[in-house]
Design a protein around this motif. Sequence first.
Motif, PDB file in Angstrom:
ATOM      1  N   VAL A 320       1.043  -1.249   0.062  1.00 23.70           N
ATOM      2  CA  VAL A 320       0.765   0.216  -0.050  1.00 23.70           C
ATOM      3  C   VAL A 320       0.672   1.560  -0.140  1.00 23.70           C
ATOM      4  O   VAL A 320       0.913   2.515  -0.659  1.00 23.70           O
ATOM      5  CB  VAL A 320      -1.109   0.014   0.991  1.00 23.70           C
ATOM      6  CG1 VAL A 320      -1.735   1.090   1.486  1.00 23.70           C
ATOM      7  CG2 VAL A 320      -2.158  -0.968   1.009  1.00 23.70           C
ATOM      8  N   ALA A 321       1.596   1.553   0.649  1.00 22.71           N
ATOM      9  CA  ALA A 321       3.021   2.548   1.039  1.00 22.71           C
ATOM     10  C   ALA A 321       3.401   2.753  -0.577  1.00 22.71           C
ATOM     11  O   ALA A 321       2.641   3.381  -0.952  1.00 22.71           O
ATOM     12  CB  ALA A 321       3.920   2.314   2.259  1.00 22.71           C
ATOM     13  N   GLY A 322       3.628   1.946  -1.700  1.00 16.22           N
ATOM     14  CA  GLY A 322       4.075   1.500  -2.816  1.00 16.22           C
ATOM     15  C   GLY A 322       3.561   2.076  -3.843  1.00 16.22           C
ATOM     16  O   GLY A 322       3.608   1.721  -5.080  1.00 16.22           O
ATOM     17  N   ASN A 323       2.198   2.177  -3.221  1.00 22.08           N
ATOM     18  CA  ASN A 323       0.522   2.477  -4.479  1.00 22.08           C
ATOM     19  C   ASN A 323       0.700   0.800  -5.167  1.00 22.08           C
ATOM     20  O   ASN A 323       0.056   1.598  -6.125  1.00 22.08           O
ATOM     21  CB  ASN A 323       1.180   3.549  -5.245  1.00 22.08           C
ATOM     22  CG  ASN A 323       0.921   4.712  -4.576  1.00 22.08           C
ATOM     23  OD1 ASN A 323      -0.352   4.695  -3.590  1.00 22.08           O
ATOM     24  ND2 ASN A 323       1.611   5.420  -4.352  1.00 22.08           N
ATOM     25  N   ASP A 324       0.974   0.185  -4.965  1.00 23.89           N
ATOM     26  CA  ASP A 324       1.038  -1.378  -5.326  1.00 23.89           C
ATOM     27  C   ASP A 324      -0.606  -2.518  -5.626  1.00 23.89           C
ATOM     28  O   ASP A 324       0.012  -2.000  -3.900  1.00 23.89           O
ATOM     29  CB  ASP A 324       2.398  -2.209  -5.333  1.00 23.89           C
ATOM     30  CG  ASP A 324       2.332  -3.152  -5.864  1.00 23.89           C
ATOM     31  OD1 ASP A 324       1.914  -3.744  -6.144  1.00 23.89           O
ATOM     32  OD2 ASP A 324       3.741  -4.004  -5.063  1.00 23.89           O
ATOM     33  N   PRO A 325      -1.020  -2.275  -6.023  1.00 25.12           N
ATOM     34  CA  PRO A 325      -1.967  -3.303  -5.758  1.00 25.12           C
ATOM     35  C   PRO A 325      -1.780  -4.626  -5.561  1.00 25.12           C
ATOM     36  O   PRO A 325      -2.243  -5.599  -6.367  1.00 25.12           O
ATOM     37  CB  PRO A 325      -3.444  -2.699  -6.533  1.00 25.12           C
ATOM     38  CG  PRO A 325      -2.473  -2.456  -8.141  1.00 25.12           C
ATOM     39  CD  PRO A 325      -1.075  -2.547  -7.777  1.00 25.12           C
ATOM     40  N   ASN A 326      -1.292  -4.879  -4.844  1.00 29.94           N
ATOM     41  CA  ASN A 326      -0.278  -6.536  -4.409  1.00 29.94           C
ATOM     42  C   ASN A 326      -1.730  -7.331  -3.820  1.00 29.94           C
ATOM     43  O   ASN A 326      -1.182  -8.000  -2.685  1.00 29.94           O
ATOM     44  CB  ASN A 326       0.720  -6.850  -3.937  1.00 29.94           C
ATOM     45  CG  ASN A 326       1.633  -8.178  -3.996  1.00 29.94           C
ATOM     46  OD1 ASN A 326       0.617  -9.282  -3.958  1.00 29.94           O
ATOM     47  ND2 ASN A 326       2.493  -7.915  -4.495  1.00 29.94           N
ATOM     48  N   VAL A 327      -2.404  -7.774  -4.461  1.00 27.28           N
ATOM     49  CA  VAL A 327      -3.714  -7.965  -3.346  1.00 27.28           C
ATOM     50  C   VAL A 327      -3.462 -10.072  -3.052  1.00 27.28           C
ATOM     51  O   VAL A 327      -4.546 -10.286  -2.410  1.00 27.28           O
ATOM     52  CB  VAL A 327      -4.926  -7.824  -4.891  1.00 27.28           C
ATOM     53  CG1 VAL A 327      -5.713  -6.341  -4.887  1.00 27.28           C
ATOM     54  CG2 VAL A 327      -4.735  -8.833  -6.118  1.00 27.28           C
ATOM     55  N   GLY A 328      -2.397  -9.809  -3.759  1.00 28.06           N
ATOM     56  CA  GLY A 328      -1.550 -11.200  -3.356  1.00 28.06           C
ATOM     57  C   GLY A 328      -1.123 -11.497  -2.031  1.00 28.06           C
ATOM     58  O   GLY A 328      -1.872 -12.150  -0.979  1.00 28.06           O
ATOM     59  N   ARG A 329      -0.766 -10.060  -1.201  1.00 28.16           N
ATOM     60  CA  ARG A 329       0.132  -9.893  -0.038  1.00 28.16           C
ATOM     61  C   ARG A 329      -1.869  -9.645   0.358  1.00 28.16           C
ATOM     62  O   ARG A 329      -1.561 -10.486   1.912  1.00 28.16           O
ATOM     63  CB  ARG A 329       0.361  -8.687   0.444  1.00 28.16           C
ATOM     64  CG  ARG A 329       1.922  -8.923  -0.559  1.00 28.16           C
ATOM     65  CD  ARG A 329       3.107  -8.391  -0.242  1.00 28.16           C
ATOM     66  NE  ARG A 329       4.286  -7.986  -1.131  1.00 28.16           N
ATOM     67  CZ  ARG A 329       5.026  -7.375  -1.333  1.00 28.16           C
ATOM     68  NH1 ARG A 329       4.932  -6.022  -0.455  1.00 28.16           N
ATOM     69  NH2 ARG A 329       5.567  -7.403  -1.903  1.00 28.16           N
TER      70      ARG A 329
END
Lengths: 441, 441
Positions: A320-329
């Motif tokens: 989230v901090a990186g504006n990365d929608p890493n929904v796997g996490r």
Amino acid sequence: MPSTHLTFTSRDAHRAWLGGQAALPAGFRVGATRFDFTPREAPKPARMTLTLIALDRPTPDFAAVFTRNAFPGAPVIIGRRRLAEPSLGAIIINNKISNVCAPDGLETAARVCAETARHLGLAPEQVLPSSTGVIGWSLPAGAMVAALPQAVAALSAGSVLPAAEGIVTTDLYPKIRRAAVGRTGASIVGIAKGAGMIEPNLATMLVYVLTDLAVPRDTLRAMLARVVDDSFNTISIDSDTSTSDTVVLLSSGKIPAAADHAAFETALAQVCRDLAEDVVRNGEGVRHVIRVRVAGAPDRATARALGKAVVNAPLFKCAVAGNDPNVGRLVQAIGKHVGAHAPGLDLGRLRARMGGIEIFAGGAFQLDPQKEVALVAHLRDAELYASVPTADGIFTPPVNYPAHERCVEIDLDLASGAGACTVLGGDLTHEYVTENADYRS
Amino acid sequence: MPSTHLTFTSRDAHRAWLGGQAALPAGFRVGATRFDFTPREAPKPARMTLTLIALDRPTPDFAAVFTRNAFPGAPVIIGRRRLAEPSLGAIIINNKISNVCAPDGLETAARVCAETARHLGLAPEQVLPSSTGVIGWSLPAGAMVAALPQAVAALSAGSVLPAAEGIVTTDLYPKIRRAAVGRTGASIVGIAKGAGMIEPNLATMLVYVLTDLAVPRDTLRAMLARVVDDSFNTISIDSDTSTSDTVVLLSSGKIPAAADHAAFETALAQVCRDLAEDVVRNGEGVRHVIRVRVAGAPDRATARALGKAVVNAPLFKCAVAGNDPNVGRLVQAIGKHVGAHAPGLDLGRLRARMGGIEIFAGGAFQLDPQKEVALVAHLRDAELYASVPTADGIFTPPVNYPAHERCVEIDLDLASGAGACTVLGGDLTHEYVTENADYRS
């Protein structure tokens, strides 16, 4: 949450709004003073603010909840005793040192209470002590007692702002919220301090809520317990539970109440929820507030625990901090929690959305490049400020006001019951590490 | 832990040592190949390594433990089924994509197994699939099948190093540990992958342990369960439990064993503990390994949970990162855990030491400026490398080898029983945030 959708473009604009929140209810005065001292355990100069909240007349109608940390600070130990006293007349609060497990902690706190009482014409048992700051150091009792007369002289009935400013430590800005109580003419004003070591278990760091409505002690205490459970107990900045968490609610009783206190509880809940969200938004290093709405859980406790597991999962927080929608996490965090703590729960019907966009359903991810673009836009829209380091890699927030009240919105529906809870947390950023690692506390 | 006290001053020196660890036990071959592809969900180029571990002859004597995450990856689901098969002949491993909850995950994994089996003259059920990497994306089955012949062609009986290198993702260096089994002439060689999302619950990310000693399947499985519980299940890098954790133990049976397998279990425990410590030392962003020895607990489970609470407390982890002996945050973490999860436990007899220096006893901190200096020295001594950002605030580790095996040593004695456990974790650093926030995965 939230009951408001504020945006601010400058510290001055935020200060002007705070001024409008700050009028004290009838029957209260606040004052603060600042002084320099040297801690005994690690000699280097430090600065402490002493803040006084005083009632015109001691009140029997007060309530407080405290941390569940098994090493409570001396003020929490004393505060629990104060709940049995017939009345309370003042709160004396210091920052910089939290007075936890110090060899002389109880004696020092008692001395500060007694001196405060002497100045105000109270009994020592009518004074509640509160402390926040470094854990492990001893209070500078002599310096505090010497500074007390200035705090007493500063007492004023106008604004709660000096207290909201006095209690902060690493906070970027003071936090004040108010609400009118129906049409009674009474008001509730709350202030909060808290930026790190925040996953309250019964209460958050330091919160003081003042009202002039006459609400009897027992009613007040029952209401506070309910309201805290649905506000401060649903947030987490870093999963760390302070040794000093305290929420105090005082009624001056100046304005008579109707028998039905429902309007009061509604207003109290609003103030506490808004303050809880303020605490998260100003959490140490928080650049995105993450709001997780869990629905369809077997019960509320399961919903809350699952929401906490999401906002406390370091890898998801970093994404989230990186504006990365890493929904796997995100899904990893849900599976980790359920696997370890709710193994009977069937996740087969889980539906997950981020920013309103479906990302998981029917046991599988629902992803494509277009959704990815939209999710990145949602994350960027919820960012409070851009992360910019100095040349030597020090990250400090470039703002000292809350830019907006938008959140990263996560919706989880387990389709397994009627339990629901909304949990607030923050991302994990370089600013958090800088605050807590780059400078010796 | 540790059974060794190694230091390295360069990657070449570390590689030379790895070479000495890497000889394969009799009966095994490994091979790997690399190829480029484009993921379906987020089109941008990516690189995958396909690693093959093959037995000369399928073995009935194999054991495996898997993650407890409630969203296990397709390889874990298939792996659990493989435990019921009469024999296993090969493991096919890919990095970059973990194949978790992908819409076609099971089918894809089955296809890769079938193709691998065809090349090796095995039945598909004799092949175990393993995957690590991004959660949520789909495996590029076509590209993997096309690359398989190269991996088969690369199979060699010399060294396990190609496999140790092939399975990594964000690891800084490959991890190999070996032990001789008493005087049998047999050996155990293990390799591990794992740098983030590491708080294994049954096993760590991907670990493969190979032996040529003939140990029957049931004995092998019972031993692996015991050994994993005391090695991989006592570490945490970031409290996140992967969806793909897997530990596999294979015996080629080439060397007959005595009826007493005690020497084998001792050697297996050593390999697994060393690999577990390697995984922590190479954890994402880890600049200090923190070893918490808990003694005097009511039982081992309580001791382990308390140790985990300490190594997972973000504020304490940040303090360690900054070489800041903020022992207040350590005591906070203990109190948080006991208050929330073991409220009946009496902390009144807690004695806490850091670096052998007493910091807490008799309910109070035992601190002075001289101890502070010594504690800072202990923290600096355990630092793996200095943190140096680039001009734009990107923090990347300046080393690709483990400089030493020293730890921040924390000793907690609860004086409340005979339960004990040693837990390993790492600090929370800018390097962790950079790894997980600054770059899109």
